[in-house]
Design a protein around this motif. Structure first.
Motif, PDB file in Angstrom:
ATOM      1  N   ASP A 122      26.603 -73.218  19.643  1.00 60.03           N
ATOM      2  CA  ASP A 122      26.670 -73.030  18.514  1.00 60.03           C
ATOM      3  C   ASP A 122      27.659 -74.126  17.647  1.00 60.03           C
ATOM      4  OD1 ASP A 122      25.220 -70.615  18.729  1.00 60.03           O
ATOM      5  OD2 ASP A 122      27.138 -69.472  19.226  1.00 60.03           O
ATOM      6  N   LEU A 123      27.254 -74.220  16.290  1.00 54.51           N
ATOM      7  CA  LEU A 123      28.051 -74.941  15.397  1.00 54.51           C
ATOM      8  C   LEU A 123      29.061 -73.886  14.606  1.00 54.51           C
ATOM      9  CD1 LEU A 123      25.520 -77.643  14.156  1.00 54.51           C
ATOM     10  CD2 LEU A 123      27.350 -77.821  15.469  1.00 54.51           C
ATOM     11  N   GLU A 124      30.217 -74.436  14.334  1.00 58.00           N
ATOM     12  CA  GLU A 124      30.949 -73.849  13.612  1.00 58.00           C
ATOM     13  C   GLU A 124      31.607 -75.023  12.388  1.00 58.00           C
ATOM     14  OE1 GLU A 124      31.732 -70.680  13.618  1.00 58.00           O
ATOM     15  OE2 GLU A 124      30.857 -70.270  15.543  1.00 58.00           O
ATOM     16  N   ASP A 125      32.053 -74.612  11.138  1.00 55.97           N
ATOM     17  CA  ASP A 125      32.520 -75.329  10.154  1.00 55.97           C
ATOM     18  C   ASP A 125      34.354 -75.455  10.359  1.00 55.97           C
ATOM     19  OD1 ASP A 125      30.161 -76.141   9.060  1.00 55.97           O
ATOM     20  OD2 ASP A 125      30.044 -74.466   7.641  1.00 55.97           O
ATOM     21  N   SER A 126      34.688 -74.504  11.246  1.00 56.09           N
ATOM     22  CA  SER A 126      36.209 -74.468  11.111  1.00 56.09           C
ATOM     23  C   SER A 126      36.736 -74.674  12.551  1.00 56.09           C
ATOM     24  CB  SER A 126      36.639 -73.079  10.752  1.00 56.09           C
ATOM     25  OG  SER A 126      37.852 -72.891  11.065  1.00 56.09           O
ATOM     26  N   THR A 197      33.703 -84.481   0.399  1.00 52.62           N
ATOM     27  CA  THR A 197      34.884 -83.853   1.344  1.00 52.62           C
ATOM     28  C   THR A 197      34.110 -83.868   2.584  1.00 52.62           C
ATOM     29  OG1 THR A 197      34.235 -81.813   0.787  1.00 52.62           O
ATOM     30  CG2 THR A 197      35.939 -82.991  -0.674  1.00 52.62           C
ATOM     31  N   LEU A 198      35.131 -83.984   3.703  1.00 51.61           N
ATOM     32  CA  LEU A 198      34.989 -83.657   5.058  1.00 51.61           C
ATOM     33  C   LEU A 198      34.390 -82.170   5.186  1.00 51.61           C
ATOM     34  CD1 LEU A 198      37.578 -85.657   6.750  1.00 51.61           C
ATOM     35  CD2 LEU A 198      35.415 -86.457   6.068  1.00 51.61           C
ATOM     36  N   VAL A 199      33.501 -81.964   6.106  1.00 55.17           N
ATOM     37  CA  VAL A 199      32.865 -80.588   6.418  1.00 55.17           C
ATOM     38  C   VAL A 199      34.041 -79.641   6.825  1.00 55.17           C
ATOM     39  CG1 VAL A 199      31.266 -79.138   7.431  1.00 55.17           C
ATOM     40  CG2 VAL A 199      30.580 -81.338   6.632  1.00 55.17           C
ATOM     41  N   GLU A 200      34.724 -80.264   7.542  1.00 58.72           N
ATOM     42  CA  GLU A 200      35.747 -79.236   8.322  1.00 58.72           C
ATOM     43  C   GLU A 200      36.836 -79.435   7.254  1.00 58.72           C
ATOM     44  OE1 GLU A 200      34.542 -81.895  10.265  1.00 58.72           O
ATOM     45  OE2 GLU A 200      32.951 -80.427  10.993  1.00 58.72           O
ATOM     46  N   ASP A 201      37.589 -78.442   7.203  1.00 60.71           N
ATOM     47  CA  ASP A 201      39.019 -78.425   6.188  1.00 60.71           C
ATOM     48  C   ASP A 201      39.964 -78.071   6.956  1.00 60.71           C
ATOM     49  OD1 ASP A 201      38.511 -75.624   6.496  1.00 60.71           O
ATOM     50  OD2 ASP A 201      38.194 -75.312   4.395  1.00 60.71           O
ATOM     51  N   ASP A 202      40.029 -78.006   8.256  1.00 59.55           N
ATOM     52  CA  ASP A 202      41.195 -77.491   8.946  1.00 59.55           C
ATOM     53  C   ASP A 202      41.552 -78.504  10.299  1.00 59.55           C
ATOM     54  OD1 ASP A 202      39.324 -76.718  10.274  1.00 59.55           O
ATOM     55  OD2 ASP A 202      39.971 -74.658  10.499  1.00 59.55           O
ATOM     56  N   ARG A 225      31.018 -80.960  -1.291  1.00 57.49           N
ATOM     57  CA  ARG A 225      31.194 -80.722   0.302  1.00 57.49           C
ATOM     58  C   ARG A 225      29.817 -80.221   0.605  1.00 57.49           C
ATOM     59  NH1 ARG A 225      32.663 -76.216   3.206  1.00 57.49           N
ATOM     60  NH2 ARG A 225      34.204 -76.575   5.209  1.00 57.49           N
ATOM     61  N   ILE A 226      29.108 -80.816   1.370  1.00 59.83           N
ATOM     62  CA  ILE A 226      27.869 -80.524   1.735  1.00 59.83           C
ATOM     63  C   ILE A 226      27.466 -80.575   3.215  1.00 59.83           C
ATOM     64  CG2 ILE A 226      25.375 -81.033   1.501  1.00 59.83           C
ATOM     65  CD1 ILE A 226      26.189 -81.997  -1.444  1.00 59.83           C
ATOM     66  N   THR A 227      26.962 -79.728   3.894  1.00 59.17           N
ATOM     67  CA  THR A 227      26.732 -79.668   5.397  1.00 59.17           C
ATOM     68  C   THR A 227      25.327 -80.244   5.576  1.00 59.17           C
ATOM     69  OG1 THR A 227      26.097 -77.202   5.489  1.00 59.17           O
ATOM     70  CG2 THR A 227      28.315 -77.559   5.858  1.00 59.17           C
ATOM     71  N   ASP A 228      24.537 -80.217   4.728  1.00 60.32           N
ATOM     72  CA  ASP A 228      23.171 -80.609   5.074  1.00 60.32           C
ATOM     73  C   ASP A 228      23.192 -82.222   5.035  1.00 60.32           C
ATOM     74  OD1 ASP A 228      20.481 -81.501   3.532  1.00 60.32           O
ATOM     75  OD2 ASP A 228      19.881 -79.774   5.034  1.00 60.32           O
ATOM     76  N   ARG A 229      22.585 -82.566   6.300  1.00 53.89           N
ATOM     77  CA  ARG A 229      22.848 -84.158   6.361  1.00 53.89           C
ATOM     78  C   ARG A 229      21.810 -84.797   5.300  1.00 53.89           C
ATOM     79  NH1 ARG A 229      22.725 -85.152  12.969  1.00 53.89           N
ATOM     80  NH2 ARG A 229      24.973 -84.440  13.343  1.00 53.89           N
ATOM     81  N   LYS A 230      21.083 -84.279   5.411  1.00 56.70           N
ATOM     82  CA  LYS A 230      19.766 -84.960   4.442  1.00 56.70           C
ATOM     83  C   LYS A 230      20.428 -85.159   2.958  1.00 56.70           C
ATOM     84  CE  LYS A 230      15.180 -85.621   2.945  1.00 56.70           C
ATOM     85  NZ  LYS A 230      15.469 -85.672   1.408  1.00 56.70           N
ATOM     86  N   MET A 231      20.842 -84.071   2.500  1.00 52.11           N
ATOM     87  CA  MET A 231      21.440 -84.077   0.988  1.00 52.11           C
ATOM     88  C   MET A 231      22.574 -84.889   0.680  1.00 52.11           C
ATOM     89  SD  MET A 231      22.383 -80.664  -1.468  1.00 52.11           S
ATOM     90  CE  MET A 231      20.847 -80.107  -1.110  1.00 52.11           C
TER      91      MET A 231
END
Length: 319
Positions: A122-126, A197-202, A225-231
């Motif tokens: 699983d992927l998490e942003d935090s 900005t970096l996806v992870e902020d912590d 702050r965009i997580t979609d790689r292509k965008m």
């Protein structure tokens, strides 16, 4: 009363915390309840285990003896649980990650080196959430990053191993950018840019970027702050943003990667696991799979390959 595992855990927590109050908070009980439990334990062991003073508690000679035995027993129980789980048919190993560059390669490597072991990812942003879920048993192991001097606090029962102790972040910008032809870019030359900005902020990343820019004499405009790689890559290719990037990131059409002068922002990659869920053998296989996945991307950019070859002290252990 007979000693149980919970009694041994309480003694260890008191020694680690250095006070009954701090140990009680870690154990989720009241201080009076823990004091009463300690008195019962001391009646069984035959004497005081801790000397209480203004600065907290210190183990007595008897306490040192009991602690050594308790730690050994608890370690054996954790190993028993992990090894039994590893041998249980149909029990997947649950891996949590943040969006590191090595993730794609890691999945292929674990499939190859841990064949027969089902792994869910699983992927998490935090990073904080990732560590919290490791402690709660949602994940058995996690792979995560830390930036500059930031350290992610891990839950009790977790063991961490550093995979890559240092990697210099670089800059990704449009291939048509006026600075794209330089071999190395000074951070101050990017003062007027809009930043992704970096996806992870912590994980310490945003603070490290702002601090590095402050030293370079400007405040970065953190616009996207965009997580979609292509965008993410499309915006950079269009010249609408620049972004810090891991140096092993792949080449992307319309963008270029360049090292930053003086390496003002660096990262490290770590693997952590729950001792009661992951055996020593599984942890070693995970480490080596992640190491191979990282090393496979070292040659994506010549500047990083040169840096890597000049810094063997950061190389992970691989087959």
């Amino acid at each position: 009363m007979q000693l149980e595992l919970r009694h041994l855990q309480a003694v260890c927590r008191i020694a680690e915390a250095g006070s009954l109050g701090a140990a009680a908070r870690r154990l989720g009980v009241s201080q009076p309840a823990l004091s009463a439990q300690l008195r019962r334990i001391e009646r069984v062991t035959g004497g005081e285990l801790f000397v209480r003073g203004r600065g907290g508690v210190q183990p007595t000679a008897l306490g040192q003896f009991v602690l050594a035995k308790a730690r050994r027993v608890l370690s054996e129980m954790e190993a028993l649980g992990a090894e039994a789980r590893a041998h249980a048919a149909g029990t997947p190993l649950r891996l949590g990650c943040i969006l590191l560059v090595l993730l794609d390669g890691l999945l292929a490597e674990t499939d190859r080196s841990m064949s027969g072991q089902e792994i869910t990812v699983d992927l998490e942003d935090s990073v904080t959430a990732l560590a919290r879920m490791l402690g709660a048993g949602r994940y058995d192991a996690i792979v995560y990053g830390e930036v500059n001097d930031h350290e992610v606090p891990l839950p009790e029962g977790a063991v961490a191993r550093t995979l890559i102790p240092k990697e210099p972040f670089c800059i990704r910008l449009s291939a048509g950018h006026p600075l794209a032809g330089l071999e190395c870019i000074g951070l101050a030359d990017l003062a007027g840019e809009s930043w992704m900005t970096l996806v992870e902020d912590d994980d310490g990343g945003p603070e490290a970027l702002v601090a590095a820019c402050a030293k370079a004499g400007f405040v970065p405009s953190l616009r996207y702050r965009i997580t979609d790689r292509k965008m993410h890559y499309d915006l950079i290719a269009a010249g609408r943003a620049v972004s810090l990037s891991q140096p092993t990131a792949p080449a992307v059409a319309g963008t270029v990667m360049r090292p930053l002068a003086g390496a003002p922002v660096t990262g490290r990659i770590r693997l952590a696991w729950n001792r009661s869920a992951v055996s020593a053998g599984q942890a070693e296989l995970l480490y080596r799979a992640a190491a191979r996945a990282y090393v496979a991307g070292v040659g994506n950019h010549a500047f990083h390959k040169d840096w890597w070859d000049a810094h063997p002290e950061v190389h992970p252990l691989v087959d």
